[in-house]
Design a protein around this motif. Structure first.
Motif: not given
Length: 825
Positions: A259-269
């Motif tokens: 869940i945390v990784d997804i929020t960070n991933y979308v932020m970078i994307e």
């Protein structure tokens, strides 16, 4: 902004499935559109059998000082391999990466079978740091279930044939702090159609099990967007897929949980920071507001923070649960027990986020982006993208509709620009339609043919005027193609008389042994109190800077001496004892006319009345020259012990400045701080005081920690008469008569007054008069001094006789006797 080459490749292949480029070509592509590349770093090469393994069993070895595990790992062979490992972040059944004997890891570090902790370790279970992918060595790499079968080549599974590219993103290009923004730039550089990953996303449906979460934005928060939705039934312990972990690791973010990784991933994307709350720990309405006095919040880093009313917080009925745009709170943190998350996607004020981060000495990947302005129109798309990934990776369902609040902002005003304006600015004839094409590529809406009406994209707040649009076209077409043609100066012009005077003054002071320095234009606080300057002194009327670079330097200089004295102190502290420094610069003197002026309309040129009002409101800013002397003015050597600089050298420096400016000066006794009242002269031109020179007051020097007998001068250059008439020397064909004259006067009488009296008494036959000796002693009596002058007499129409010269000399003595009490020695 750091990302793998494979990510950019995936983005550009959405527009052109056949597109590919090497790391060097991508490097050149970014440089072509104006981005600086910090580093291009290929993943380290790993040779040997690096495979995917599954942990079959774990034996805990407890007889050692630290916990050690002996694992049986299935690596696709007939029998599992026994491997000793000290990491604790994996369990039986997990997929890992095993380096079998013969592998050479980055370092280089060769893996071999060896006996350790009483067991034979037939390989090594790897962390990302050991494989050179990231810096996290806190645990080994655990792959998501189903990633690959045991025995598969880990190099292919992990995509280790990749390159990390680090792009320097300047603060004005916040949109480029994402793969979306950089991908758009790269597509423009390579001429590839760009498919925006944040556009044209279908709305997500919910299962209707929960109502929309109530959210409120209070006006004092300055926030403009806030959305929230609930995803229920999630597995908070789910492991992120390797492709996501890899991209986060290259970006410098440690994978934590799906869940945390997804929020960070979308932020970078996409460039939109997100935050996930544990929905079961949030109570009541979510409110975006300013912090109340006395409120506190414990952030995710475990620190309890006293909030300031300028901080913007996310709050529920219990109080603050997050620092908006910076970091979440510990009370609503997602944990392994979380079953439902409240997903936040919002846009906050960049200045408020920046000040909050500075105030709390706290920075995060989210705050870095909010400080550079986040695209306000990507909020919903980012929430949708993250929600889809959470359901896909961590399971669960979207349980509530998207709740959102949108604060209306001023619409972007279209900019009108001629279609050929970039051509005219660059001096190049571009292909017809280039301006519209390039501006469309960066996301602008372009209508019309000529002129064009251009509406900048929501993620480009830096495009506000025609010059910005011209710069974009030139940047994308290639700045290196613009010819460098130096402008030609119009014939017959050159330096103005004022410029020649300034250069001349600097040149003659340098020839006399002075070194030019550049002191601060801001005065140290309290310097006039140190000097004992009167409260109503004109030099105390300073102009204060609203946002000074240094707190103890809030005012602009009204005199150049404070900065020069500071540089003198610094040089002396570094062992330079013999100094002759000078500076030429403007001072700022506040007058009654210095008033605030309303902001002008920047969409047009100010009219003459507005320009006149601006000029009238400015403080007086005359150009001054100032210098200081201390230590030896003539160096010591075989010829003697050297000579210490004194106030007469300061007087001579003033005469040097006057000579370079082409004016005659008069030196008269004066009493002006910070000079010594008995060794200070006012510099007078045409009856007006334009500066002072002499020895500084000993009490001031002692308080400032400066050496005794330090001398200084300061002259208002702009107050000197300015003439462009070049002097023409007059050469006489008749010889001069040279005579010396010594007179005795009271010690309190200034030598300048004596010289003036002699000059007036001698009449027109006197060509020059110079003081060459000052003597005090018993021979001239107590309280007296002897002044010796060299006089040159010459007549312009005849050969002068000794009798005529003697008569003129005696007339000079008589005049000095009557005016200053001088008597012939």
């Amino acid at each position: 902004m750091r990302a793998p080459l494979s990510w950019f490749t995936d983005v550009l292949r959405q527009g052109d499935p056949a597109w590919s480029a090497t790391a060097e070509e991508v490097d050149a592509g970014f440089v072509r559109v104006g981005f600086e590349i910090e580093d291009v770093e290929p993943f380290p090469e790993i040779t040997g059998p690096l495979v995917v393994g599954r942990v079959e069993s774990i034996e805990e070895l407890t007889e050692f000082k630290k916990p050690i595990r002996f694992c049986q790992v299935d690596v696709g062979e007939e029998q599992p391999r026994g491997i000793v490992c000290g990491a604790r972040n994996f369990a039986e059944g997990d997929l890992i990466v095993a380096a079998l004997p013969g592998v050479v890891l980055p370092g280089p570090f060769e893996i071999a079978s060896r006996k350790t902790y009483g067991k034979v370790s037939d390989g090594m279970i790897c962390s990302v740091a050991e494989m050179g992918i990231g810096a996290d060595a806190s645990g080994i790499l655990v792959l998501a279930p189903g990633t690959a079968q045991p025995g598969a080549d880990a190099r292919e599974v992990l995509g280790l044939a990749d390159t990390a590219i680090d792009i320097n993103v300047t603060p004005d290009r916040g949109y480029a702090f994402s793969v979306r923004g950089l991908g758009r730039e790269l597509a423009g550089s390579f001429g590839v159609p760009f498919v925006d990953p944040g556009a044209d996303r279908p709305a997500l449906a919910d299962d209707g099990s929960r109502d929309a979460w109530p959210v409120v934005i209070e006006p004092d928060s300055s926030a403009t967007r806030y959305t929230a939705r609930v995803i229920a039934g999630v597995d908070a312990a789910a492991v992120s897929p390797w492709w996501m972990q890899k991209r986060l690791l290259v970006a410098g973010i440690r994978p934590i949980s799906a869940i945390v990784d997804i929020t960070n991933y979308v932020m970078i994307e996409l460039g939109q920071p997100l935050h996930a709350f544990d929905a079961d720990k949030v109570t009541g309405t979510v409110t975006v507001r300013s912090a109340a006095p006395g409120e506190k919040l414990t952030t995710l880093d475990g620190a309890e923070r006293a909030l300031d009313p300028e901080d913007v917080v996310i709050a529920d009925e219990s109080g603050p649960i997050a620092l908006a745009g910076v970091m979440g709170g510990s009370t609503t943190e997602v944990s392994t027990d979380t079953t439902a998350v409240l997903l936040e996607s919002a846009t906050f004020d960049q200045v408020r986020v920046f000040r909050t981060g500075k105030r709390h000495k706290l920075t995060s990947e989210a705050s870095k982006r909010f400080e550079r302005i986040v695209d306000p129109e990507i909020t919903v798309a980012a929430s949708d993208r993250a929600a889809e990934l959470i359901v896909q990776i961590a399971g669960g369902v979207i349980a509530s509709p998207l709740a959102g609040v949108r604060v209306d902002t001023e619409p972007v005003t279209p900019i009108t620009i001629a279609a050929d304006e970039p051509d005219r600015v660059a001096g190049i004839s571009y292909e017809p339609g280039t301006t519209a094409k390039r501006l469309t590529e960066v996301g602008c809406a372009v209508t019309g043919t000529d002129p064009l009406s251009v509406t900048p994209a929501s993620w480009r707040p830096d495009l506000r005027q025609r010059a910005d649009l011209v710069e974009e076209v030139l940047r994308l077409e290639g700045l290196e193609l613009i010819p460098a043609i130096p402008p030609k100066a119009p014939a017959g012009t050159g330096l103005t008389a004022a410029q020649r005077r300034r250069r001349g003054i600097g040149r003659v002071l340098a020839v006399d042994g002075f070194t030019e320095v550049l002191p601060y234009p801001f005065m140290p606080a309290g310097v006039f109190d140190l000097w004992g300057l009167a409260p109503d002194a004109e030099r105390r009327r300073t102009v204060k800077v609203l946002n000074p670079l240094e707190r103890d330097r809030p005012e602009l200089n009204t005199t150049l001496l404070p900065g020069l004295l500071e540089m003198t102190t610094r040089n002396i502290a570094r062992g330079q004892r013999d100094l002759a420094l000078f500076t030429i610069g403007q001072v700022v003197i506040a007058g009654d006319n210095v008033t605030a002026v309303d902001a002008l309309d920047v969409t047009r040129r100010p009219d003459d009345a507005e320009i006149a009002a601006l000029d009238a409101s400015l403080p007086h800013q005359p150009l001054h020259v100032a210098g200081v002397l201390t230590g030896l003015i003539d160096p010591a050597g075989p010829w003697g012990p050297g000579r210490v600089a004194d106030y007469l050298d300061a007087f001579e420096a003033a005469r040097t400045v006057a000579g370079a400016a082409g004016v005659e000066i008069e030196l008269t006794a004066a009493d002006v701080a910070p000079w010594h009242p008995g060794r200070c002269a006012a510099v007078i031109v045409d009856g007006k005081t334009v500066g002072h020179a002499g020895e500084l007051h000993p009490a001031i020097l002692e308080r400032a920690g400066l050496p005794k007998r330090l001398c200084a001068f300061e002259i208002d250059i702009d107050a000197l008469p300015l003439t462009t008439v070049l002097p023409s020397p007059k050469v006489s064909v008749f010889p001069a008569v040279l005579q010396d004259l010594a007179v005795v006067v009271d010690a309190s009488v200034p030598s300048a007054d004596v010289a003036a009296a002699l000059r007036d008494g001698a009449g027109d036959l006197l060509e020059s008069l110079e003081l060459f000796d000052v003597f005090t002693g018993d021979q001239v009596g107590e309280g007296n001094k002897s002044l010796a002058f060299a006089l040159r007499f010459r007549a312009g129409d005849r050969t002068l006789t000794e009798d005529e010269a003697n008569a003129a000399k005696l007339a000079a003595v008589d005049a000095a006797g009557s005016r200053v009490g001088a008597r012939l020695r």
